[in-house]
Design an enzyme around this catalytic site. Structure first.
Site, PDB file in Angstrom:
ATOM      1  N   LYS A  16     -38.217 -31.230 -34.009  1.00 52.10           N
ATOM      2  CA  LYS A  16     -37.812 -30.779 -32.645  1.00 52.10           C
ATOM      3  C   LYS A  16     -37.094 -29.804 -32.993  1.00 52.10           C
ATOM      4  O   LYS A  16     -37.549 -28.979 -31.824  1.00 52.10           O
ATOM      5  CB  LYS A  16     -37.979 -32.082 -31.793  1.00 52.10           C
ATOM      6  CG  LYS A  16     -36.486 -33.279 -32.134  1.00 52.10           C
ATOM      7  CD  LYS A  16     -36.197 -34.063 -31.374  1.00 52.10           C
ATOM      8  CE  LYS A  16     -35.275 -34.835 -32.747  1.00 52.10           C
ATOM      9  NZ  LYS A  16     -34.108 -34.589 -32.501  1.00 52.10           N
ATOM     10  N   ARG A  91     -31.126 -39.618 -24.605  1.00 52.67           N
ATOM     11  CA  ARG A  91     -31.327 -40.834 -26.073  1.00 52.67           C
ATOM     12  C   ARG A  91     -31.593 -42.627 -25.159  1.00 52.67           C
ATOM     13  O   ARG A  91     -31.674 -42.971 -26.633  1.00 52.67           O
ATOM     14  CB  ARG A  91     -30.730 -40.731 -27.381  1.00 52.67           C
ATOM     15  CG  ARG A  91     -31.111 -39.224 -28.572  1.00 52.67           C
ATOM     16  CD  ARG A  91     -30.122 -38.937 -29.070  1.00 52.67           C
ATOM     17  NE  ARG A  91     -30.620 -38.982 -30.212  1.00 52.67           N
ATOM     18  CZ  ARG A  91     -30.425 -37.811 -31.124  1.00 52.67           C
ATOM     19  NH1 ARG A  91     -30.317 -36.472 -30.512  1.00 52.67           N
ATOM     20  NH2 ARG A  91     -30.643 -37.389 -32.623  1.00 52.67           N
ATOM     21  N   ARG A 130     -33.787 -31.297 -46.032  1.00 51.51           N
ATOM     22  CA  ARG A 130     -33.507 -30.296 -45.485  1.00 51.51           C
ATOM     23  C   ARG A 130     -32.430 -29.563 -45.752  1.00 51.51           C
ATOM     24  O   ARG A 130     -31.760 -30.083 -46.169  1.00 51.51           O
ATOM     25  CB  ARG A 130     -33.644 -31.825 -43.686  1.00 51.51           C
ATOM     26  CG  ARG A 130     -33.195 -30.148 -42.837  1.00 51.51           C
ATOM     27  CD  ARG A 130     -33.577 -30.851 -41.485  1.00 51.51           C
ATOM     28  NE  ARG A 130     -32.349 -32.117 -40.968  1.00 51.51           N
ATOM     29  CZ  ARG A 130     -32.824 -33.062 -39.986  1.00 51.51           C
ATOM     30  NH1 ARG A 130     -33.638 -32.440 -39.225  1.00 51.51           N
ATOM     31  NH2 ARG A 130     -31.830 -33.371 -39.416  1.00 51.51           N
ATOM     32  N   ARG A 163     -27.373 -30.988 -44.129  1.00 50.63           N
ATOM     33  CA  ARG A 163     -26.515 -31.810 -43.174  1.00 50.63           C
ATOM     34  C   ARG A 163     -25.550 -33.056 -43.088  1.00 50.63           C
ATOM     35  O   ARG A 163     -26.504 -34.151 -44.340  1.00 50.63           O
ATOM     36  CB  ARG A 163     -27.041 -31.955 -41.641  1.00 50.63           C
ATOM     37  CG  ARG A 163     -27.042 -31.171 -41.054  1.00 50.63           C
ATOM     38  CD  ARG A 163     -27.597 -31.721 -39.596  1.00 50.63           C
ATOM     39  NE  ARG A 163     -27.859 -33.073 -39.141  1.00 50.63           N
ATOM     40  CZ  ARG A 163     -28.785 -33.415 -37.722  1.00 50.63           C
ATOM     41  NH1 ARG A 163     -29.678 -32.286 -37.400  1.00 50.63           N
ATOM     42  NH2 ARG A 163     -28.863 -34.444 -37.825  1.00 50.63           N
ATOM     43  N   ARG A 175     -30.396 -43.925 -37.629  1.00 52.29           N
ATOM     44  CA  ARG A 175     -31.074 -42.724 -37.074  1.00 52.29           C
ATOM     45  C   ARG A 175     -32.762 -43.312 -36.281  1.00 52.29           C
ATOM     46  O   ARG A 175     -32.794 -42.877 -35.357  1.00 52.29           O
ATOM     47  CB  ARG A 175     -31.184 -41.528 -37.189  1.00 52.29           C
ATOM     48  CG  ARG A 175     -29.537 -41.033 -37.057  1.00 52.29           C
ATOM     49  CD  ARG A 175     -28.964 -40.126 -38.025  1.00 52.29           C
ATOM     50  NE  ARG A 175     -30.021 -38.875 -38.338  1.00 52.29           N
ATOM     51  CZ  ARG A 175     -30.375 -38.146 -39.095  1.00 52.29           C
ATOM     52  NH1 ARG A 175     -29.962 -38.345 -40.382  1.00 52.29           N
ATOM     53  NH2 ARG A 175     -30.667 -36.696 -39.175  1.00 52.29           N
TER      54      ARG A 175
END
Ligand code: ADP
Ligand code: ZN
Length: 217
Positions: A16, A91, A130, A163, A175
């Site tokens: 996103k 959220r 990632r 991250r 998450r």
């Protein structure tokens, strides 16, 4: 004509942030990534930094008054007049109510909600691949979107990192659960208003962008 106020939804790792950036380039809107803004606060050691860091590292939502203040202040700046793409906000339903109120006070409203769908296995695989640039925030995938030189940002030459909340399996699961329990109801709330457009996240960055961009043409 209302300037676009866009919300992007998708589970962690669904791309996103990348899609939001592409919309910024095409539409001239401002990108408001709550995740990036919060990480910047941690890096700058603001008074809230320790609290923010504790919640983020566990994969939990940081206290709403912190994010609400960020959004309220940011929406008062002149550059948001051209429109905004929110990524990672609201959220939770309570945050959505806050946003609706902030926008109402300015005579604005949410115009488009983009929902990217992605399965669990794909999410886990993407997060483990990632890497981000700690300097310019560019996002890479070591398998599907690798940098030209291994481990180095194409844009600014900084060494790429993983991250903190992508390294911890527990934080990733947290998450995903927060997304299911708190964030999906927000998408459903906007769906009732006919604002939601759904997309399959299991495709290339550019293919997905082209599909998304069609709703703005
Ligand atoms: P991802 O969507 O991959 O989890 P983000 O960068 O959007 O990544 O968010 C990372 C973390 O930042 C979240 O797990 C949460 O701790 C915090 N965060 C981001 N947006 C919000 C928000 N709107 N409210 C509360 N916490 C948030
Ligand atoms: Zn960089």
């Amino acid at each position: 004509m209302h300037k676009p106020i866009i919300l992007i939804y998708g589970p962690v790792g669904s791309g996103k942030g990348t899609q939001a950036e592409l919309l910024v380039q095409k539409l001239g809107v401002v990108h408001l990534s709550l995740g990036d803004i919060l990480r910047a606060k941690v890096a700058q050691n603001t008074p809230d930094a320790q609290v923010i860091k504790d919640y983020m590292s566990k994969g939990e939502l940081v206290p709403f008054h912190i994010v609400d203040d960020i959004v309220r202040q940011r929406m008062e700046e002149p550059d948001v007049a051209n429109g905004v793409v929110f990524d990672g906000y609201p959220r939770a339903l309570e945050q959505a109510m806050t946003l609706v109120k902030i926008l109402q006070d300015q005579g604005k409203k949410v115009t488009h909600v983009i929902a990217i769908k992605l399965g669990t296995d794909e999410i886990i695989e993407r997060l483990s691949n990632r890497r981000i640039c700690p300097n310019c925030r560019e996002i890479y995938n070591v398998v599907s979107e690798p940098p030209k030189v291994e481990g180095i940002c194409d844009k600014c030459g900084t060494a790429l990192i993983k991250r903190a909340d992508d390294q911890e399996v527990n934080a990733i699961h947290e998450r995903m659960q927060v997304y299911q329990e708190e964030t999906l109801p927000v998408r459903d709330y906007f769906a009732k208003q006919g604002l939601v457009h759904e997309f399959d996240g299991n495709q290339g960055i550019n293919e997905l962008h082209e599909q998304i961009y069609k709703i703005f043409e």
